[in-house]
Design an enzyme around this catalytic site. Sequence first.
Site, PDB file in Angstrom:
ATOM      1  N   SER A 114       0.831  -1.210   0.000  1.00 29.90           N
ATOM      2  CA  SER A 114       0.000   0.000   0.000  1.00 29.90           C
ATOM      3  C   SER A 114       0.859   1.252   0.000  1.00 29.90           C
ATOM      4  O   SER A 114       1.944   1.277   0.602  1.00 29.90           O
ATOM      5  CB  SER A 114      -0.904   0.011   1.236  1.00 29.90           C
ATOM      6  OG  SER A 114      -1.591   1.244   1.349  1.00 29.90           O
ATOM      7  N   TYR A 141      -2.596   0.343   9.914  1.00 34.67           N
ATOM      8  CA  TYR A 141      -2.738  -0.361   8.637  1.00 34.67           C
ATOM      9  C   TYR A 141      -1.473  -0.207   7.795  1.00 34.67           C
ATOM     10  O   TYR A 141      -0.923  -1.190   7.295  1.00 34.67           O
ATOM     11  CB  TYR A 141      -3.946   0.166   7.871  1.00 34.67           C
ATOM     12  CG  TYR A 141      -3.932  -0.203   6.404  1.00 34.67           C
ATOM     13  CD1 TYR A 141      -4.137  -1.519   5.994  1.00 34.67           C
ATOM     14  CD2 TYR A 141      -3.695   0.766   5.426  1.00 34.67           C
ATOM     15  CE1 TYR A 141      -4.097  -1.861   4.654  1.00 34.67           C
ATOM     16  CE2 TYR A 141      -3.665   0.436   4.087  1.00 34.67           C
ATOM     17  CZ  TYR A 141      -3.862  -0.878   3.702  1.00 34.67           C
ATOM     18  OH  TYR A 141      -3.822  -1.213   2.370  1.00 34.67           O
ATOM     19  N   LYS A 178     -17.553  -0.445   0.782  1.00 36.35           N
ATOM     20  CA  LYS A 178     -16.438   0.006   1.598  1.00 36.35           C
ATOM     21  C   LYS A 178     -16.776   1.122   2.590  1.00 36.35           C
ATOM     22  O   LYS A 178     -15.952   1.490   3.429  1.00 36.35           O
ATOM     23  CB  LYS A 178     -15.265   0.450   0.702  1.00 36.35           C
ATOM     24  CG  LYS A 178     -14.599  -0.724  -0.009  1.00 36.35           C
ATOM     25  CD  LYS A 178     -13.528  -0.263  -0.971  1.00 36.35           C
ATOM     26  CE  LYS A 178     -12.331   0.363  -0.287  1.00 36.35           C
ATOM     27  NZ  LYS A 178     -11.567  -0.621   0.535  1.00 36.35           N
ATOM     28  N   ARG A 215      -3.735  13.719  -4.520  1.00 42.29           N
ATOM     29  CA  ARG A 215      -3.470  12.279  -4.419  1.00 42.29           C
ATOM     30  C   ARG A 215      -3.258  11.717  -5.814  1.00 42.29           C
ATOM     31  O   ARG A 215      -3.699  12.295  -6.815  1.00 42.29           O
ATOM     32  CB  ARG A 215      -4.656  11.547  -3.766  1.00 42.29           C
ATOM     33  CG  ARG A 215      -5.006  12.004  -2.357  1.00 42.29           C
ATOM     34  CD  ARG A 215      -4.038  11.485  -1.318  1.00 42.29           C
ATOM     35  NE  ARG A 215      -4.363  11.962   0.018  1.00 42.29           N
ATOM     36  CZ  ARG A 215      -5.230  11.394   0.837  1.00 42.29           C
ATOM     37  NH1 ARG A 215      -5.896  10.322   0.441  1.00 42.29           N
ATOM     38  NH2 ARG A 215      -5.449  11.886   2.041  1.00 42.29           N
TER      39      ARG A 215
END
Length: 321
Positions: A114, A141, A178, A215
Site C-alpha cells: 500500500s 494499517y 467500503k 493524491r
Amino acid sequence: MIVITGAAGFISSCLVQKLNDEGFYDLVLVDDFSSAEQNKNFEGKRFSHQVDRKDFIQWIRANHIHTQFIFHLGARTDTTEFDYALLNELNLEYSKEVWNACVEFGLPLVYASSAATYGLGEQGYEDDERTLDTLKPLNPYGESKNYFDIWALKQPRAPYFWAGMKFFNVYGPNEYHKGRMASVILHTFNQIKATGEMKLFQSHNPKFKDGEQMRDFVYVKDVINVLYFFMHHRKDSGIYNLGTGKARTFLDLATNTFKALNKEPEISFIPTPEDIRDKYQYFTEAPMHKLLAIGYNNPFHTLEEGVSDYVQNYLVSGKYF
C-alpha cells in the site's frame, strides 16, 4: 488454477472479471464470505472453487500441484483500524503463511502492499526497497503493510517470482461496500444524488488551499491490467508502485464527477474529522519508472477518463464490474 484472496473485495473481484474476460475460469476465490453485500461483487463471475480464508493454507497444501499463480490481495484495509492484534493476524502473519506456502510449493506470488506505507512522504514515494526501514506510516494499517514488505525482503528463501504492489488511491466499480473507506468519487456521487452538492474536507495545512490536497488516483481497471501483466511476466521480483504517476486535486475529482453527471459543480468545504486530521496525507504521487522499466506499456486512464467511465457506466446504473 489461479488463486485470488480477498476475492469478495474491491480490487480482487475486478481482477476475477478481468481473468474471466481473458478466458480464465478455473479460479479459486478465497475470502470470508459472510458478507452478503460484498458477495455481490462476484455474482455472475465464473470460478471453480470458493475457499474460506481460514481454510486456505490447508487447501493449498492439498491442491498446490494444480495451482499456477496466487494473487494475495485480501487484507484488513481500514486505515482507521487500531486493533493491532487483528492487523497483525490478517495483514502480517497470514501473509507470511501465504508467502511460505509459495516458497514450499514453488508458486509465483503477487501481493497487495500500500501507498499508506509512505506516510507523509518524508522520504518521498520512490519504490526503492532500500528505504523501507526509513518509512513512517501514519496508521497501524500502513505499518502492517510496511512490516510485511520489510519481512519479505529479509527472507533467505522467496517464491521464484514475487511482486508487492503499493496501491495508491484506487477507485472504481465494486467498492460499494467500503463505506467510509470508499473513494471520494463514490462519496461525491452519493452526496450529489442526495443533496445536489458535495462537501470536501478543508485544508488544515497552509501549503494547500481547500480542495487542493493532491493524491495519485488510479482507476481499478488500470490496476487489474498491471496485475494481469505480472501473471505473465513472472520475473523482476520486487516491490512496485501502482498509481498513475500524476497527482490530482480532490477538487478535480469532485468537479469531474459533477461533469460526468452533466451538472454544474456545487462544492463547499467542511473541517477534516479530528480523528484523521493529524494523519492526513496532503500529497501523494507514485513514481512509475520502475514498472515501466520492466516493459509495462499500457496507458493509464486520465482522471477525466476514469471518472467518466465509473460514473456513467457503473454508478448511475448501480452496475458491478
